[in-house]
Design a protein around this motif. Structure first.
Motif, PDB file in Angstrom:
ATOM      1  N   LEU A  28       0.652  -1.019   0.009  1.00 58.66           N
ATOM      2  CA  LEU A  28      -0.362   0.070  -0.387  1.00 58.66           C
ATOM      3  C   LEU A  28       0.674   1.111  -0.010  1.00 58.66           C
ATOM      4  O   LEU A  28       1.080   2.198  -1.148  1.00 58.66           O
ATOM      5  N   VAL A  29       1.526   1.614   0.839  1.00 62.78           N
ATOM      6  CA  VAL A  29       2.824   2.206   0.617  1.00 62.78           C
ATOM      7  C   VAL A  29       3.598   2.706  -0.797  1.00 62.78           C
ATOM      8  O   VAL A  29       3.457   3.847  -1.045  1.00 62.78           O
ATOM      9  N   ALA A  30       4.199   1.586  -1.090  1.00 61.74           N
ATOM     10  CA  ALA A  30       4.579   1.277  -2.621  1.00 61.74           C
ATOM     11  C   ALA A  30       3.574   2.287  -3.459  1.00 61.74           C
ATOM     12  O   ALA A  30       3.865   2.917  -4.500  1.00 61.74           O
ATOM     13  N   LEU A  31       2.558   1.720  -3.456  1.00 60.68           N
ATOM     14  CA  LEU A  31       1.372   2.369  -4.260  1.00 60.68           C
ATOM     15  C   LEU A  31       0.841   3.535  -4.300  1.00 60.68           C
ATOM     16  O   LEU A  31       1.097   4.595  -5.259  1.00 60.68           O
ATOM     17  N   VAL A  32       0.967   3.929  -2.746  1.00 63.96           N
ATOM     18  CA  VAL A  32       0.003   5.264  -2.497  1.00 63.96           C
ATOM     19  C   VAL A  32       1.430   5.971  -3.351  1.00 63.96           C
ATOM     20  O   VAL A  32       1.180   7.140  -3.512  1.00 63.96           O
ATOM     21  N   ALA A  33       2.816   6.174  -2.659  1.00 68.71           N
ATOM     22  CA  ALA A  33       3.609   7.284  -2.846  1.00 68.71           C
ATOM     23  C   ALA A  33       4.304   6.979  -4.765  1.00 68.71           C
ATOM     24  O   ALA A  33       4.381   8.111  -5.379  1.00 68.71           O
ATOM     25  N   THR A  34       4.209   6.075  -5.258  1.00 72.17           N
ATOM     26  CA  THR A  34       3.707   5.711  -7.049  1.00 72.17           C
ATOM     27  C   THR A  34       2.945   7.245  -7.271  1.00 72.17           C
ATOM     28  O   THR A  34       3.103   7.608  -8.333  1.00 72.17           O
ATOM     29  N   CYS A  35       1.733   6.593  -6.922  1.00 74.04           N
ATOM     30  CA  CYS A  35       0.639   6.815  -7.137  1.00 74.04           C
ATOM     31  C   CYS A  35       0.789   9.054  -7.023  1.00 74.04           C
ATOM     32  O   CYS A  35       0.236   9.717  -7.619  1.00 74.04           O
ATOM     33  N   ALA A  36       0.830   8.943  -5.906  1.00 71.21           N
ATOM     34  CA  ALA A  36       1.322  10.467  -5.210  1.00 71.21           C
ATOM     35  C   ALA A  36       2.428  11.276  -5.954  1.00 71.21           C
ATOM     36  O   ALA A  36       2.007  12.348  -6.959  1.00 71.21           O
ATOM     37  N   VAL A  37       3.151  10.392  -6.308  1.00 74.86           N
ATOM     38  CA  VAL A  37       4.542  11.152  -7.207  1.00 74.86           C
ATOM     39  C   VAL A  37       3.793  11.092  -8.386  1.00 74.86           C
ATOM     40  O   VAL A  37       4.606  12.396  -9.482  1.00 74.86           O
ATOM     41  N   ARG A  38       3.517  10.661  -9.624  1.00 73.36           N
ATOM     42  CA  ARG A  38       2.317  11.282 -10.498  1.00 73.36           C
ATOM     43  C   ARG A  38       1.550  12.083 -10.541  1.00 73.36           C
ATOM     44  O   ARG A  38       1.738  12.570 -11.648  1.00 73.36           O
ATOM     45  N   TYR A  39       0.776  11.899  -9.145  1.00 73.17           N
ATOM     46  CA  TYR A  39      -0.075  13.201  -9.852  1.00 73.17           C
ATOM     47  C   TYR A  39       0.335  14.886  -9.555  1.00 73.17           C
ATOM     48  O   TYR A  39       0.092  15.452 -10.063  1.00 73.17           O
ATOM     49  N   VAL A  40       1.106  14.596  -8.466  1.00 76.05           N
ATOM     50  CA  VAL A  40       1.772  15.600  -8.879  1.00 76.05           C
ATOM     51  C   VAL A  40       2.882  15.973  -9.937  1.00 76.05           C
ATOM     52  O   VAL A  40       3.216  17.022 -10.388  1.00 76.05           O
ATOM     53  N   ASP A  41       3.485  15.447 -10.314  1.00 73.31           N
ATOM     54  CA  ASP A  41       4.202  15.583 -12.066  1.00 73.31           C
ATOM     55  C   ASP A  41       2.851  15.693 -12.827  1.00 73.31           C
ATOM     56  O   ASP A  41       3.916  16.596 -13.727  1.00 73.31           O
ATOM     57  N   ARG A  42       2.417  15.882 -12.886  1.00 71.77           N
ATOM     58  CA  ARG A  42       1.057  15.486 -14.114  1.00 71.77           C
ATOM     59  C   ARG A  42       0.294  16.613 -13.685  1.00 71.77           C
ATOM     60  O   ARG A  42      -0.055  17.836 -14.656  1.00 71.77           O
ATOM     61  N   ALA A  94      -8.097  11.653  -8.331  1.00 71.60           N
ATOM     62  CA  ALA A  94      -7.355  11.058  -9.340  1.00 71.60           C
ATOM     63  C   ALA A  94      -7.501   9.936  -9.234  1.00 71.60           C
ATOM     64  O   ALA A  94      -6.806   8.739  -8.098  1.00 71.60           O
ATOM     65  N   PRO A  95      -7.875   9.301 -10.101  1.00 71.26           N
ATOM     66  CA  PRO A  95      -8.421   8.042 -11.134  1.00 71.26           C
ATOM     67  C   PRO A  95      -6.671   7.073 -10.596  1.00 71.26           C
ATOM     68  O   PRO A  95      -7.025   6.069 -10.699  1.00 71.26           O
ATOM     69  N   SER A  96      -5.801   7.487 -10.769  1.00 66.30           N
ATOM     70  CA  SER A  96      -4.478   6.928 -10.645  1.00 66.30           C
ATOM     71  C   SER A  96      -4.509   5.450  -9.496  1.00 66.30           C
ATOM     72  O   SER A  96      -3.868   4.955  -9.177  1.00 66.30           O
ATOM     73  N   PHE A  97      -5.262   6.311  -8.136  1.00 68.57           N
ATOM     74  CA  PHE A  97      -4.807   5.926  -7.212  1.00 68.57           C
ATOM     75  C   PHE A  97      -5.972   4.882  -6.797  1.00 68.57           C
ATOM     76  O   PHE A  97      -5.884   3.824  -5.874  1.00 68.57           O
ATOM     77  N   ALA A  98      -6.340   4.131  -8.387  1.00 63.46           N
ATOM     78  CA  ALA A  98      -7.565   3.536  -8.359  1.00 63.46           C
ATOM     79  C   ALA A  98      -6.669   2.063  -8.108  1.00 63.46           C
ATOM     80  O   ALA A  98      -7.159   1.274  -7.910  1.00 63.46           O
ATOM     81  N   TRP A  99      -5.169   1.928  -8.006  1.00 61.20           N
ATOM     82  CA  TRP A  99      -4.341   0.715  -8.195  1.00 61.20           C
ATOM     83  C   TRP A  99      -4.279   0.675  -6.642  1.00 61.20           C
ATOM     84  O   TRP A  99      -4.082  -0.631  -5.693  1.00 61.20           O
ATOM     85  N   CYS A 100      -4.588   0.983  -5.519  1.00 62.38           N
ATOM     86  CA  CYS A 100      -4.376   1.122  -4.372  1.00 62.38           C
ATOM     87  C   CYS A 100      -5.097  -0.143  -3.608  1.00 62.38           C
ATOM     88  O   CYS A 100      -5.712  -0.233  -2.590  1.00 62.38           O
ATOM     89  N   ALA A 101      -6.906  -0.156  -4.904  1.00 56.33           N
ATOM     90  CA  ALA A 101      -7.522  -0.582  -4.542  1.00 56.33           C
ATOM     91  C   ALA A 101      -6.986  -2.290  -4.301  1.00 56.33           C
ATOM     92  O   ALA A 101      -8.224  -2.514  -3.286  1.00 56.33           O
ATOM     93  N   VAL A 102      -6.290  -2.493  -5.477  1.00 61.06           N
ATOM     94  CA  VAL A 102      -5.482  -3.573  -4.433  1.00 61.06           C
ATOM     95  C   VAL A 102      -5.111  -4.642  -3.262  1.00 61.06           C
ATOM     96  O   VAL A 102      -6.168  -5.298  -1.800  1.00 61.06           O
TER      97      VAL A 102
END
Length: 394
Positions: A28-42, A94-102
């Motif tokens: 969860l921490v890895a996915l949340v960090a990845t999604c957060a970085v992606r959101y700020v980048d975009r 931020a729909p990219s956080f949908a990956w954290c659903a797993v």
């Protein structure tokens, strides 16, 4: 069907998987960090970005709070509900956080009962589908089929695991119950065997001693006036038998051999005990072979067998001659008690022996690795034989 429940109030189908907590948090921490970085980048770090980062941090840290209130049964449900709400808000923003659903869905399966977990996963699947559909350039059926299929397979797979786990637990419970029943039955059988042993020992030691004392005293009473010397001799013999009986009682209580056999290294004490086996009964005692010291329990069994057999002769046989023969062979020791009395018709060799004393003789011999035989016919006397493997006492 009952769900798993642990000491923290967890009832879900993944409740037994204690190590899963740590891995869910790492993923969860890895996915949340990845999604957060992606959101700020975009999208940059505006007001919405700050809220997204704050929500991401709360979601990442929330998993560690579940064990803070282990004594409250409502806490796991409130915790997982908060996780789902925070994830939903992030996914909508931020729909990219949908990956954290797993990992969040696994946490749901970890905590909630199956029915509630299924409903929650269905709602999360709708959130994922709606979020991705909102940002899609064109309608894409895979955005619906993909999340739904993954959610369906995940729930069904772990439902199957739950049922197999419960079936295995039932088998273990049945095995535990069967072991408990077996232990109880063994305890009852052991108690019954011990009662049988004590009954046999009392019959062949105390019982036969009392019977001999009774016969001696009756004989003394009959000769009291006509032959005082003989009467006194009978009384003295009865007193000696009473003393031996007292030693026998103590030996039975302590599960020891008869006291007169303690420390017997030459076989002389055994021969003396056989000569005193039936006071008042004129029995000839003979020994064949070279006497050796026997194991105490074997020597005791020979004496008690002789007492039981001679008591039967005195009470039932109406015999004029009785012979007790102890024979030492190279590999066994044999005791024969023969009388010329009225005899009886014994049952088959494998069948029950007549009378409590004869049954006790057979049972005692079998328990010590020996064998008892009875030969008799009406009008032709009786022979009781007992044999034991010859093991020299150490």
């Amino acid at each position: 069907m009952a769900a798993h429940t642990d000491r923290h109030g967890v009832r879900g189908i993944l409740a037994p998987a204690a190590a899963l907590d740590r891995w869910l948090q790492v993923v969860l921490v890895a996915l949340v960090a990845t999604c957060a970085v992606r959101y700020v980048d975009r999208h940059g770090l505006g007001a919405t970005g700050v809220l997204v980062l704050l929500g991401a941090a709360v979601l990442a840290l929330a998993y560690a709070t579940r064990t803070l209130l282990p004594g409250r049964t409502w806490w796991p449900t409130a915790w997982v509900a908060g996780m789902v709400v925070i994830w939903t808000a992030l996914t909508v923003a931020a729909p990219s956080f949908a990956w954290c659903a797993v990992p969040v869905a696994f946490a749901v399966l970890r905590v909630l009962p199956f029915a509630w977990a299924t409903a929650t996963v269905v709602l999360m699947t709708l959130v994922v589908t709606g979020s991705w559909w909102r940002i899609a350039d064109a309608p894409d059926p895979t955005l619906v089929a993909g999340p739904v299929g993954i959610a369906l397979v995940t729930v069904i797979a772990y439902r199957t695991l739950e049922r197999e786990s419960q079936a295995r637990q039932r088998l273990l419970d049945d095995l535990t119950d069967a072991q408990a029943d077996l232990a109880e039955e063994q305890h009852r059988s052991g108690a019954l065997a011990e009662r049988t042993r004590l009954s046999r020992e009392i019959h062949d030691s105390v019982g036969q001693g009392l019977s001999s004392i009774n016969l001696l005293l009756q004989a003394a009473e009959q000769a009291w006036d006509s032959n005082p010397a003989t009467a006194r001799e009978h009384v003295n013999t009865a007193a000696a038998t009473a003393r031996d009986g007292l030693d026998e009682v103590r030996g039975v209580v302590r599960d020891l051999a008869p006291a007169e056999l303690a420390g017997d290294t030459s076989g002389a004490a055994l021969l003396d005990a056989l000569r005193r086996a039936a006071p008042g009964l004129d029995a000839e005692v003979r020994v064949h072979g070279a006497p050796v010291a026997l194991r105490p329990e074997i020597a005791a069994a020979l004496v008690r067998t002789a007492r039981g057999a001679l008591a039967n002769v005195a009470e039932h046989a109406d015999a004029t001659r009785v012979a007790v023969t102890l024979t030492y062979h190279d590999d066994e020791v044999l005791l024969d008690v023969r009388d010329d009395g009225r005899g009886f018709q014994p049952g088959p060799p494998s069948g029950p022996l007549r009378g409590r004393g004869l049954r006790g003789i057979r049972d005692r011999a079998e328990q010590l690795g020996g064998r008892a035989d009875v030969e008799s016919a009406v009008g032709e006397g009786t022979t009781v034989s007992v044999r034991f493997p010859l093991e020299v006492a150490r």
